[in-house]
Design a protein around this motif. Structure first.
Motif, PDB file in Angstrom:
ATOM      1  N   PHE A  21     -11.532  35.465  -3.378  1.00 37.74           N
ATOM      2  CA  PHE A  21     -12.984  35.304  -3.388  1.00 37.74           C
ATOM      3  C   PHE A  21     -13.610  35.953  -2.153  1.00 37.74           C
ATOM      4  N   TYR A  22     -13.111  35.624  -0.989  1.00 38.31           N
ATOM      5  CA  TYR A  22     -13.728  36.119   0.241  1.00 38.31           C
ATOM      6  C   TYR A  22     -13.518  37.617   0.452  1.00 38.31           C
ATOM      7  N   VAL A  23     -12.352  38.128   0.100  1.00 41.17           N
ATOM      8  CA  VAL A  23     -12.079  39.547   0.324  1.00 41.17           C
ATOM      9  C   VAL A  23     -12.607  40.402  -0.831  1.00 41.17           C
ATOM     10  N   GLU A  24     -12.257  40.045  -2.062  1.00 44.84           N
ATOM     11  CA  GLU A  24     -12.624  40.885  -3.210  1.00 44.84           C
ATOM     12  C   GLU A  24     -14.080  40.688  -3.646  1.00 44.84           C
ATOM     13  N   LYS A  25     -14.526  39.445  -3.753  1.00 44.50           N
ATOM     14  CA  LYS A  25     -15.882  39.201  -4.250  1.00 44.50           C
ATOM     15  C   LYS A  25     -16.949  39.333  -3.169  1.00 44.50           C
ATOM     16  N   LEU A  26     -16.674  38.792  -1.978  1.00 45.43           N
ATOM     17  CA  LEU A  26     -17.685  38.844  -0.929  1.00 45.43           C
ATOM     18  C   LEU A  26     -17.577  40.098  -0.066  1.00 45.43           C
ATOM     19  N   GLY A  27     -16.427  40.742  -0.085  1.00 47.63           N
ATOM     20  CA  GLY A  27     -16.258  41.951   0.720  1.00 47.63           C
ATOM     21  C   GLY A  27     -15.963  41.675   2.182  1.00 47.63           C
ATOM     22  N   PHE A  28     -15.469  40.466   2.505  1.00 43.83           N
ATOM     23  CA  PHE A  28     -15.074  40.164   3.877  1.00 43.83           C
ATOM     24  C   PHE A  28     -13.817  40.971   4.206  1.00 43.83           C
ATOM     25  N   ARG A  29     -13.679  41.334   5.470  1.00 45.76           N
ATOM     26  CA  ARG A  29     -12.486  42.052   5.934  1.00 45.76           C
ATOM     27  C   ARG A  29     -11.343  41.049   6.108  1.00 45.76           C
ATOM     28  N   LEU A  30     -10.163  41.405   5.603  1.00 44.79           N
ATOM     29  CA  LEU A  30      -8.974  40.573   5.807  1.00 44.79           C
ATOM     30  C   LEU A  30      -8.396  40.925   7.173  1.00 44.79           C
ATOM     31  N   ASP A  31      -8.439  39.982   8.094  1.00 50.94           N
ATOM     32  CA  ASP A  31      -7.933  40.200   9.449  1.00 50.94           C
ATOM     33  C   ASP A  31      -6.474  39.777   9.588  1.00 50.94           C
ATOM     34  N   ALA A  32      -6.115  38.710   8.913  1.00 49.52           N
ATOM     35  CA  ALA A  32      -4.756  38.188   9.062  1.00 49.52           C
ATOM     36  C   ALA A  32      -4.399  37.295   7.891  1.00 49.52           C
ATOM     37  N   ASP A  33      -3.146  37.287   7.558  1.00 52.34           N
ATOM     38  CA  ASP A  33      -2.583  36.345   6.583  1.00 52.34           C
ATOM     39  C   ASP A  33      -1.190  36.023   7.091  1.00 52.34           C
ATOM     40  N   PHE A  34      -1.086  34.896   7.778  1.00 55.77           N
ATOM     41  CA  PHE A  34       0.175  34.498   8.394  1.00 55.77           C
ATOM     42  C   PHE A  34       0.765  33.288   7.675  1.00 55.77           C
ATOM     43  N   PRO A  35       1.772  33.502   6.815  1.00 53.47           N
ATOM     44  CA  PRO A  35       2.499  32.365   6.235  1.00 53.47           C
ATOM     45  C   PRO A  35       3.554  31.907   7.247  1.00 53.47           C
ATOM     46  N   ILE A  36       3.186  31.001   8.123  1.00 49.27           N
ATOM     47  CA  ILE A  36       4.049  30.579   9.231  1.00 49.27           C
ATOM     48  C   ILE A  36       5.292  29.849   8.719  1.00 49.27           C
ATOM     49  N   ASP A  37       5.077  28.805   7.952  1.00 45.28           N
ATOM     50  CA  ASP A  37       6.181  28.079   7.318  1.00 45.28           C
ATOM     51  C   ASP A  37       5.609  27.245   6.182  1.00 45.28           C
ATOM     52  N   ASP A  38       6.456  26.530   5.483  1.00 49.25           N
ATOM     53  CA  ASP A  38       6.019  25.726   4.346  1.00 49.25           C
ATOM     54  C   ASP A  38       4.940  24.739   4.789  1.00 49.25           C
ATOM     55  N   GLY A  39       3.757  24.839   4.185  1.00 52.36           N
ATOM     56  CA  GLY A  39       2.657  23.934   4.514  1.00 52.36           C
ATOM     57  C   GLY A  39       1.785  24.402   5.660  1.00 52.36           C
ATOM     58  N   TYR A  40       2.064  25.595   6.197  1.00 52.36           N
ATOM     59  CA  TYR A  40       1.231  26.103   7.283  1.00 52.36           C
ATOM     60  C   TYR A  40       1.035  27.600   7.118  1.00 52.36           C
ATOM     61  N   ARG A  41      -0.177  27.969   6.674  1.00 53.60           N
ATOM     62  CA  ARG A  41      -0.540  29.360   6.452  1.00 53.60           C
ATOM     63  C   ARG A  41      -1.951  29.579   6.975  1.00 53.60           C
ATOM     64  N   ILE A  42      -2.159  30.655   7.686  1.00 52.77           N
ATOM     65  CA  ILE A  42      -3.445  30.958   8.289  1.00 52.77           C
ATOM     66  C   ILE A  42      -3.971  32.266   7.702  1.00 52.77           C
ATOM     67  N   GLN A  44      -7.369  34.712   7.971  1.00 54.37           N
ATOM     68  CA  GLN A  44      -8.603  34.951   8.702  1.00 54.37           C
ATOM     69  C   GLN A  44      -9.324  36.125   8.072  1.00 54.37           C
ATOM     70  N   VAL A  45     -10.612  35.928   7.779  1.00 51.40           N
ATOM     71  CA  VAL A  45     -11.465  36.958   7.201  1.00 51.40           C
ATOM     72  C   VAL A  45     -12.753  37.037   8.024  1.00 51.40           C
ATOM     73  N   THR A  46     -13.408  38.195   7.961  1.00 55.48           N
ATOM     74  CA  THR A  46     -14.648  38.371   8.724  1.00 55.48           C
ATOM     75  C   THR A  46     -15.715  39.007   7.843  1.00 55.48           C
ATOM     76  N   PRO A  47     -16.913  38.401   7.798  1.00 56.50           N
ATOM     77  CA  PRO A  47     -18.007  39.009   7.045  1.00 56.50           C
ATOM     78  C   PRO A  47     -18.365  40.376   7.627  1.00 56.50           C
ATOM     79  N   PRO A  48     -18.809  41.307   6.790  1.00 58.65           N
ATOM     80  CA  PRO A  48     -19.208  42.627   7.291  1.00 58.65           C
ATOM     81  C   PRO A  48     -20.275  42.504   8.383  1.00 58.65           C
ATOM     82  N   GLY A  49     -20.038  43.142   9.516  1.00 54.97           N
ATOM     83  CA  GLY A  49     -21.002  43.147  10.600  1.00 54.97           C
ATOM     84  C   GLY A  49     -20.999  41.915  11.484  1.00 54.97           C
ATOM     85  N   SER A  50     -20.131  40.961  11.217  1.00 49.84           N
ATOM     86  CA  SER A  50     -20.131  39.711  11.971  1.00 49.84           C
ATOM     87  C   SER A  50     -19.110  39.734  13.110  1.00 49.84           C
ATOM     88  N   ALA A  51     -19.437  39.056  14.200  1.00 51.68           N
ATOM     89  CA  ALA A  51     -18.489  38.855  15.291  1.00 51.68           C
ATOM     90  C   ALA A  51     -17.728  37.547  15.119  1.00 51.68           C
TER      91      ALA A  51
END
Length: 148
Positions: A21-42, A44-51
Protein backbone atom coordinates in the motif's frame (compact mmCIF):
# COMPACT_ATOMS: atom_id res chain seq x y z
CA UNK A 1 18.82 22.82 20.34
CA UNK A 2 17.11 21.65 17.14
CA UNK A 3 14.65 18.78 17.39
CA UNK A 4 13.46 17.19 14.18
CA UNK A 5 10.66 14.68 13.81
CA UNK A 6 12.40 11.80 12.02
CA UNK A 7 10.08 8.79 12.23
CA UNK A 8 6.44 8.02 12.97
CA UNK A 9 5.64 4.41 13.89
CA UNK A 10 2.27 3.07 12.76
CA UNK A 11 0.60 -0.19 13.77
CA UNK A 12 -0.31 -2.66 11.00
CA UNK A 13 -1.59 -6.23 10.98
CA UNK A 14 -0.05 -7.44 7.70
CA UNK A 15 3.40 -6.04 6.97
CA UNK A 16 3.51 -7.10 3.32
CA UNK A 17 0.06 -5.69 2.61
CA UNK A 18 1.04 -2.40 4.29
CA UNK A 19 4.33 -2.31 2.37
CA UNK A 20 2.48 -2.75 -0.91
CA UNK A 21 0.00 0.00 0.00
CA UNK A 22 2.60 2.56 1.04
CA UNK A 23 5.12 1.84 -1.71
CA UNK A 24 2.94 0.85 -4.68
CA UNK A 25 -0.27 2.80 -4.06
CA UNK A 26 1.01 5.88 -2.25
CA UNK A 27 4.39 6.06 -3.97
CA UNK A 28 6.42 6.24 -0.75
CA UNK A 29 10.12 5.40 -1.10
CA UNK A 30 11.13 2.06 0.43
CA UNK A 31 14.10 2.87 2.67
CA UNK A 32 14.51 -0.41 4.50
CA UNK A 33 12.98 -3.82 5.05
CA UNK A 34 14.83 -5.64 7.80
CA UNK A 35 13.47 -9.08 8.78
CA UNK A 36 15.57 -9.28 11.96
CA UNK A 37 14.12 -12.51 13.35
CA UNK A 38 10.80 -14.27 13.87
CA UNK A 39 8.35 -11.66 15.19
CA UNK A 40 10.62 -8.68 14.57
CA UNK A 41 10.65 -6.95 11.19
CA UNK A 42 11.22 -3.28 10.46
CA UNK A 43 9.96 -1.59 7.29
CA UNK A 44 10.75 2.08 6.75
CA UNK A 45 9.15 4.17 4.01
CA UNK A 46 9.27 7.90 3.26
CA UNK A 47 6.64 10.07 1.56
CA UNK A 48 7.90 11.90 -1.54
CA UNK A 49 9.59 15.14 -0.50
CA UNK A 50 9.40 14.41 3.22
CA UNK A 51 12.22 14.46 5.77
CA UNK A 52 10.12 12.30 8.13
CA UNK A 53 9.75 8.58 7.53
CA UNK A 54 7.15 6.03 8.57
CA UNK A 55 8.05 2.72 10.21
CA UNK A 56 5.82 -0.31 10.55
CA UNK A 57 6.47 -3.99 10.93
CA UNK A 58 6.32 -6.81 13.43
CA UNK A 59 7.28 -6.11 17.02
CA UNK A 60 7.74 -2.34 16.55
CA UNK A 61 4.70 -1.08 18.48
CA UNK A 62 2.18 -2.30 21.03
CA UNK A 63 -0.58 -0.12 19.54
CA UNK A 64 -3.49 -2.01 17.96
CA UNK A 65 -3.35 -2.23 14.16
CA UNK A 66 -5.23 0.64 12.55
CA UNK A 67 -5.24 2.88 15.62
CA UNK A 68 -3.10 5.74 14.25
CA UNK A 69 -5.15 8.89 13.71
CA UNK A 70 -4.48 12.34 12.34
CA UNK A 71 -1.35 11.63 10.33
CA UNK A 72 -0.91 14.60 7.98
CA UNK A 73 0.66 14.74 4.56
CA UNK A 74 1.15 18.31 3.38
CA UNK A 75 0.39 19.04 -0.27
CA UNK A 76 0.31 22.18 -2.39
CA UNK A 77 -2.95 21.21 -4.14
CA UNK A 78 -5.35 18.94 -2.25
CA UNK A 79 -7.55 18.30 -5.29
CA UNK A 80 -4.60 17.26 -7.45
CA UNK A 81 -3.11 15.10 -4.69
CA UNK A 82 -6.46 13.41 -4.07
CA UNK A 83 -6.94 12.74 -7.79
CA UNK A 84 -3.44 11.29 -8.10
CA UNK A 85 -3.98 8.94 -5.16
CA UNK A 86 -7.43 7.96 -6.44
CA UNK A 87 -5.80 7.14 -9.78
CA UNK A 88 -3.50 4.76 -7.89
CA UNK A 89 -6.50 2.99 -6.36
CA UNK A 90 -6.63 4.79 -3.00
CA UNK A 91 -10.10 5.63 -1.65
CA UNK A 92 -9.73 9.36 -0.93
CA UNK A 93 -12.49 11.59 0.41
CA UNK A 94 -13.46 14.66 -1.51
CA UNK A 95 -11.96 17.92 -0.31
CA UNK A 96 -13.40 19.34 2.89
CA UNK A 97 -12.86 22.18 5.30
CA UNK A 98 -13.83 22.57 8.92
CA UNK A 99 -17.01 24.36 9.93
CA UNK A 100 -14.83 26.73 12.00
CA UNK A 101 -12.55 27.50 9.05
CA UNK A 102 -9.60 26.46 11.20
CA UNK A 103 -7.85 23.13 11.73
CA UNK A 104 -10.24 20.19 11.39
CA UNK A 105 -12.03 18.46 14.25
CA UNK A 106 -11.15 14.87 15.14
CA UNK A 107 -12.78 12.25 12.96
CA UNK A 108 -15.47 13.53 10.64
CA UNK A 109 -17.09 16.00 13.05
CA UNK A 110 -17.44 19.51 11.66
CA UNK A 111 -16.52 18.58 8.09
CA UNK A 112 -18.00 20.76 5.38
CA UNK A 113 -17.73 19.37 1.83
CA UNK A 114 -15.56 21.39 -0.53
CA UNK A 115 -12.45 23.49 -0.35
CA UNK A 116 -12.05 26.26 2.21
CA UNK A 117 -14.24 29.14 0.90
CA UNK A 118 -11.22 31.45 0.44
CA UNK A 119 -8.92 28.51 -0.33
CA UNK A 120 -6.91 29.67 2.65
CA UNK A 121 -3.60 27.96 3.19
CA UNK A 122 -3.91 25.31 5.93
CA UNK A 123 -7.71 25.25 5.46
CA UNK A 124 -8.52 22.49 2.94
CA UNK A 125 -8.24 18.77 3.56
CA UNK A 126 -8.97 15.31 2.18
CA UNK A 127 -8.63 11.97 3.95
CA UNK A 128 -7.89 8.31 3.35
CA UNK A 129 -6.99 5.23 5.36
CA UNK A 130 -4.48 2.44 4.90
CA UNK A 131 -5.67 -1.21 4.74
CA UNK A 132 -5.75 -1.41 8.56
CA UNK A 133 -7.66 1.84 9.00
CA UNK A 134 -4.77 4.10 10.05
CA UNK A 135 -6.18 7.55 9.29
CA UNK A 136 -4.32 9.98 7.03
CA UNK A 137 -5.16 13.59 6.17
CA UNK A 138 -4.00 15.53 3.14
CA UNK A 139 -3.68 19.19 4.14
CA UNK A 140 -3.26 21.91 1.55
CA UNK A 141 -0.59 24.46 2.43
CA UNK A 142 0.21 27.02 -0.23
CA UNK A 143 1.78 29.69 1.96
CA UNK A 144 3.50 28.94 5.24
CA UNK A 145 2.64 30.89 8.36
CA UNK A 146 5.46 33.20 9.53
CA UNK A 147 8.26 31.37 11.28
CA UNK A 148 7.45 27.97 9.75
Amino acid sequence: MDMKLEVVVIPVSDVDKAKDFYVEKLGFRLDADFPIDDGYRIVQVTPPGSACSVIFGDGVTHAPAGSARGLHLIVSDVEQAGAELAGRGVDVSGPFHDVTGAFHHAGEAGRVPGLHPERASYGSFASFADPDGNDWILQEITERAPGR
